[in-house]
Design an enzyme around this catalytic site. Sequence first.
Site, short mmCIF file in Angstrom:
data_model
loop_
_atom_site.label_atom_id
_atom_site.label_comp_id
_atom_site.label_asym_id
_atom_site.label_seq_id
_atom_site.Cartn_x
_atom_site.Cartn_y
_atom_site.Cartn_z
N GLY A 30 -10.11 -12.88 -60.60
CA GLY A 30 -10.54 -13.26 -61.95
C GLY A 30 -9.95 -14.59 -62.40
O GLY A 30 -9.42 -15.36 -61.62
N HIS A 33 -12.95 -20.01 -61.87
CA HIS A 33 -13.17 -21.47 -61.97
C HIS A 33 -14.27 -21.85 -61.00
O HIS A 33 -14.82 -20.98 -60.30
CB HIS A 33 -11.85 -22.22 -61.69
CG HIS A 33 -11.17 -21.79 -60.44
ND1 HIS A 33 -11.70 -22.02 -59.19
CD2 HIS A 33 -10.00 -21.10 -60.22
CE1 HIS A 33 -10.88 -21.54 -58.27
NE2 HIS A 33 -9.85 -20.96 -58.86
N GLU A 34 -14.55 -23.14 -60.91
CA GLU A 34 -15.65 -23.62 -60.07
C GLU A 34 -15.49 -23.21 -58.60
O GLU A 34 -16.48 -23.05 -57.90
CB GLU A 34 -15.78 -25.14 -60.18
CG GLU A 34 -16.73 -25.61 -61.22
CD GLU A 34 -18.14 -25.03 -61.07
OE1 GLU A 34 -18.73 -25.10 -59.98
OE2 GLU A 34 -18.66 -24.49 -62.05
N GLY A 35 -14.24 -23.09 -58.14
CA GLY A 35 -14.02 -22.65 -56.75
C GLY A 35 -14.63 -21.27 -56.52
O GLY A 35 -15.39 -21.05 -55.56
N HIS A 36 -14.33 -20.34 -57.43
CA HIS A 36 -14.91 -18.99 -57.33
C HIS A 36 -16.44 -19.06 -57.44
O HIS A 36 -17.16 -18.41 -56.67
CB HIS A 36 -14.41 -18.11 -58.48
CG HIS A 36 -12.92 -17.86 -58.48
ND1 HIS A 36 -12.11 -18.33 -59.48
CD2 HIS A 36 -12.12 -17.16 -57.64
CE1 HIS A 36 -10.87 -17.93 -59.26
NE2 HIS A 36 -10.84 -17.23 -58.14
N ASP A 149 -7.54 -20.53 -49.31
CA ASP A 149 -6.60 -19.54 -48.78
C ASP A 149 -6.84 -19.42 -47.28
O ASP A 149 -7.35 -18.41 -46.80
CB ASP A 149 -6.78 -18.22 -49.51
CG ASP A 149 -6.43 -18.33 -50.98
OD1 ASP A 149 -5.28 -18.14 -51.34
OD2 ASP A 149 -7.35 -18.68 -51.77
N GLN A 152 -5.32 -16.55 -45.39
CA GLN A 152 -5.95 -15.29 -45.78
C GLN A 152 -7.22 -15.05 -44.96
O GLN A 152 -7.47 -13.95 -44.47
CB GLN A 152 -6.28 -15.34 -47.27
CG GLN A 152 -7.07 -14.19 -47.82
CD GLN A 152 -7.09 -14.22 -49.34
OE1 GLN A 152 -6.11 -13.89 -49.98
NE2 GLN A 152 -8.20 -14.62 -49.93
N SER A 184 -7.39 -23.69 -58.85
CA SER A 184 -6.68 -22.43 -58.69
C SER A 184 -6.49 -21.82 -60.07
O SER A 184 -6.27 -22.55 -61.05
CB SER A 184 -5.31 -22.69 -58.05
OG SER A 184 -4.45 -21.57 -58.24
N SER A 185 -6.57 -20.50 -60.14
CA SER A 185 -6.31 -19.84 -61.43
C SER A 185 -4.91 -20.17 -61.90
O SER A 185 -4.65 -20.26 -63.10
CB SER A 185 -6.46 -18.33 -61.29
OG SER A 185 -7.73 -18.01 -60.75
P1 AMP Z 1 -8.39 -15.57 -56.02
O1 AMP Z 1 -9.05 -15.18 -57.30
O2 AMP Z 1 -7.38 -16.65 -56.18
O3 AMP Z 1 -7.89 -14.37 -55.25
O4 AMP Z 1 -9.52 -16.23 -55.13
C1 AMP Z 1 -10.70 -15.53 -54.82
C2 AMP Z 1 -11.49 -16.30 -53.78
O5 AMP Z 1 -11.79 -17.60 -54.28
C3 AMP Z 1 -10.69 -16.50 -52.48
O6 AMP Z 1 -11.58 -16.36 -51.38
C4 AMP Z 1 -10.21 -17.92 -52.63
O7 AMP Z 1 -9.98 -18.56 -51.38
C5 AMP Z 1 -11.38 -18.56 -53.34
N1 AMP Z 1 -10.95 -19.79 -54.01
C6 AMP Z 1 -9.90 -19.95 -54.86
N2 AMP Z 1 -9.77 -21.24 -55.22
C7 AMP Z 1 -10.75 -21.92 -54.58
C8 AMP Z 1 -11.14 -23.30 -54.53
N3 AMP Z 1 -10.49 -24.24 -55.21
N4 AMP Z 1 -12.19 -23.64 -53.77
C9 AMP Z 1 -12.86 -22.69 -53.06
N5 AMP Z 1 -12.55 -21.39 -53.06
C10 AMP Z 1 -11.50 -21.00 -53.80
#
Ligand code: AMP
Length: 282
Positions: A30, A33-36, A149, A152, A184-185
Amino acid sequence: MQIINSPAEMQAISRAWARGKSIGFVPTMGFLHEGHLSLVRESKHNCDITVVSIFVNPSQFGANEDLVSYPRDMKRDLELLEGCKADYVFCPEASDMYPKPYHSWVNVDGLSEVLCGASRPGHFRGVATVVLKLVNLVKPDYMYMGEKDFQQVAVLNTMLKELNVLTRIASCPIVREPDGLAMSSRNTYLTGEARQQALCLSKAIFNAKLMYKEGCRNVNSIITECQSIISSHGGETDYIKIVNPNTLLEELIPKDDSRIILAVKIGKTRLIDNASITPDTL
Ligand code: AMP
C-alpha cells in the site's frame, strides 16, 4: 472494482474464475505510488483479470523496524486503483493471514542470507511466506513485481520454481522521480534535507555505470567511488555490491549483465536501489 477482506472469500472467488482467463496479481504493502501503478497497468495490459493486494505484512519486519509507522492510506490507494481499473483489491487483516498460533514458514536458503537478508534477518522468510500464501489465495498466472526489490524477485523466482508453483514473475523496471530517486513508499519519511541526501543512491549508481562505460572493470574502484558519493551526501552505507543477477554472488570482474545493488541509511530511513551496470539501461 471489488474489495475483498477475507482470505476464504478471495480463495472462493479465484476458484470460480473461468479456465482460460489469465490472472495477473500485484502484491503491495500500500501507500501506492507510480511504481506500484506501473505494475497494475502492465497486468491490466497483459491479463484478463487483475488483482492487487494491500497488506503490510508484519512477518517481514524486524523487531526494531518500521511496522507501526509504515505509511498507510487505504482511501487514497483504493481511489488510485479504481483509476487504473483494477478488478479486485484484496486487503486482509494480519489476524486472518496469521491466525494464532501460527506455525508454517517458507525459507529460501542462500539467496535470502546475502545483501538485505544479511542486514534484515528473517525478512525474506516473511516475504516468501506471505507471497506463497497470497499466491495460494489468488492463484495468479503472473505476478507483477518491481526490479526495485531485485533480491526479492530472485528469492521468489527460486521459491516458485523449487516448490513447483506455476505462477511466473514478470519483473518490471524501476520507476524514478525526475531527479533519479527510485520511488518508494518510504520516501515519505524523507523530509527537508534528507530528500536531497537520498539522491546519493541513484547518483552512486549512475556514476558506477559511467565508470563501467568508460572501461573500468575494477570492482573495488567502482565501489570506492560509490562510497565516497554516499558519504559526501551524509548517507550511511549498509552495503554496495556488484553481483551476478541470478546468484546474487559478488562478481570479481563486472560484466554487462552484472547488477550494482546497494542499501543506504539516510538518518533512520533505509533505502535500496539497483541497476544493471550496462550504461544504456537504468
Ligand atoms: P511494496 O509495496 O514496497 O512492497 O512494493 C510492492 C511492489 O511494487 C514490489 O514488487 C516492488 O518491487 C514494486 N515497486 C516498489 N517501488 C517501485 C518502483 N519505484 N518502481 C517499480 N516497482 C516498484
